[in-house]
Design a protein around this motif. Structure first.
Motif, PDB file in Angstrom:
ATOM      1  N   GLY A 168       2.656  -3.216  -4.244  1.00 55.95           N
ATOM      2  CA  GLY A 168       3.038  -2.048  -3.510  1.00 55.95           C
ATOM      3  C   GLY A 168       2.338  -0.742  -3.667  1.00 55.95           C
ATOM      4  O   GLY A 168       1.412  -0.818  -4.356  1.00 55.95           O
ATOM      5  N   GLN A 169       2.901   0.265  -3.138  1.00 55.77           N
ATOM      6  CA  GLN A 169       2.187   1.588  -3.263  1.00 55.77           C
ATOM      7  C   GLN A 169       2.584   2.274  -4.738  1.00 55.77           C
ATOM      8  O   GLN A 169       3.604   2.041  -5.156  1.00 55.77           O
ATOM      9  CB  GLN A 169       2.677   2.533  -2.251  1.00 55.77           C
ATOM     10  N   GLU A 215       9.392  -1.349   2.375  1.00 56.16           N
ATOM     11  CA  GLU A 215       8.091  -1.685   1.161  1.00 56.16           C
ATOM     12  C   GLU A 215       8.544  -1.800  -0.216  1.00 56.16           C
ATOM     13  O   GLU A 215       8.500  -2.567  -0.805  1.00 56.16           O
ATOM     14  CB  GLU A 215       6.927  -1.111   1.440  1.00 56.16           C
ATOM     15  N   ASP A 216       9.231  -0.400  -0.623  1.00 48.78           N
ATOM     16  CA  ASP A 216       9.861  -0.377  -1.964  1.00 48.78           C
ATOM     17  C   ASP A 216      10.818  -1.359  -2.152  1.00 48.78           C
ATOM     18  O   ASP A 216      11.104  -1.714  -3.241  1.00 48.78           O
ATOM     19  CB  ASP A 216      10.135   1.132  -2.204  1.00 48.78           C
TER      20      ASP A 216
END
Length: 317
Positions: free
Chosen positions: A194-195, A278-279
């Motif tokens: 992930g970011q 996404e998170d």
């Protein structure tokens, strides 16, 4: 008012970790009914476990209060928003001549507190009081020490509530507010999936949720969080502020790792739609016991936070 901090409930605001200090306010969605949405058989042990992990911080804070040159003789303690009573029992140990009253709005947590006091041998000086504040102020009785662990911000008019605490103090008595501190961190900024910055984004989402909670409280009033100024405004003398660190580096013990898993599981549920897709997907991986990148297996999981205690004293004259 019922912080259920277990003290932590309550971390905070420390928005990055809503479960430990804000269980009552954050464990249900907008419009949800906290009395029916919370399973205390699940959340109670989690709150108790977290408070036990933080016990050294709380003991250090209590002994700081006891050692102050201006400290009164403590004969009666009110632990307001006591949750499962971990800090209540600790206060009974630090102040061995005092009667300690655990005050909370949830019977299930008060029962846990009473059972804990019995196990630790302080039940003869221990009482529980089911009360919802501010309506229940008149039932609390006077005290030499009022410990409010992440509970004041659960009251809409914090200034009026602090004035209520001040009115309960005997001459020389002290209010100890556990408010503020630092967001809890359990993972590196970049975890490889992930970011980067997942916990910072979770913290921002929790802060949004916290503001929503505050806005929905009866009689909610915005208050600048200058606790020393608020003490002065209600007739108390500021006695200092200190922060107490919890630093459990990687690799974590099994109980600490289990707590991290449980707390992030709860946050995943509580924050829900405030998280990006996404998170949310990354959190699903982190919580999967079979995923080698998950919290059950990662070697970099840690537990780092700080809690801040502000003291205000009633004049002896």
């Amino acid at each position: 008012m019922s912080s259920h901090a277990g003290h932590g409930h309550h971390d905070a605001p420390a928005p990055a970790t809503p479960v430990h200090a804000h269980a009552h306010a954050h464990a249900h969605g907008p419009g949800g009914d906290p009395a029916t949405d919370i399973d205390w058989d699940v959340l109670g042990p989690l709150l108790e476990q977290e408070a036990e992990l933080n016990a050294a911080q709380y003991e250090e804070a209590a002994r700081w209060i006891a050692a102050l040159p201006t400290a009164p003789k403590v004969r009666r303690v009110l632990d307001v928003g006591s949750g499962p009573g971990v800090v209540s029992c600790l206060l009974a140990e630090v102040f061995p001549e005092a009667e300690v009253v655990a005050v909370d709005a949830t019977p299930a947590l008060l029962e846990r507190a009473k059972n804990r006091a019995r196990r630790l041998g302080v039940i003869d000086r221990f009482q529980t009081l089911e009360a919802e504040l501010p309506e229940g102020f008149s039932r609390l009785g006077e005290a030499d020490l009022i410990w409010a662990g992440n509970s004041l911000h659960h009251l809409g008019d914090q200034r009026a509530a602090l004035a209520g605490f001040a009115g309960l103090l005997r001459p020389g008595g002290t209010v100890a507010l556990v408010e503020g501190g630092l967001p809890t961190r359990r993972l590196p900024r970049d975890i490889g999936i992930g970011q980067p910055g997942l916990e910072a984004r979770m913290g921002a989402a929790a802060a949004t949720r916290f503001e929503h909670m505050r806005s929905e409280l009866p009689g909610a009033k915005r208050e600048t969080e200058d606790w020393g100024a608020l003490f002065t405004a209600v007739g108390l003398v500021p006695q200092g502020t200190r922060s107490f660190l919890l630093d459990l580096p990687a690799p974590l013990s099994r109980p600490a790792r289990d707590h991290v898993v449980a707390s992030i599981t709860r946050e995943r549920e509580v924050l829900g739609e405030l998280l990006t897709a996404e998170d949310s997907a990354v959190l699903d991986r982190l919580l999967d016991p079979e995923d080698r990148e998950g919290l059950h297996h990662r070697p970099d999981v840690h537990l780092l936070t700080a809690r801040t205690v502000h003291l205000g004293r009633r004049d002896t004259t």
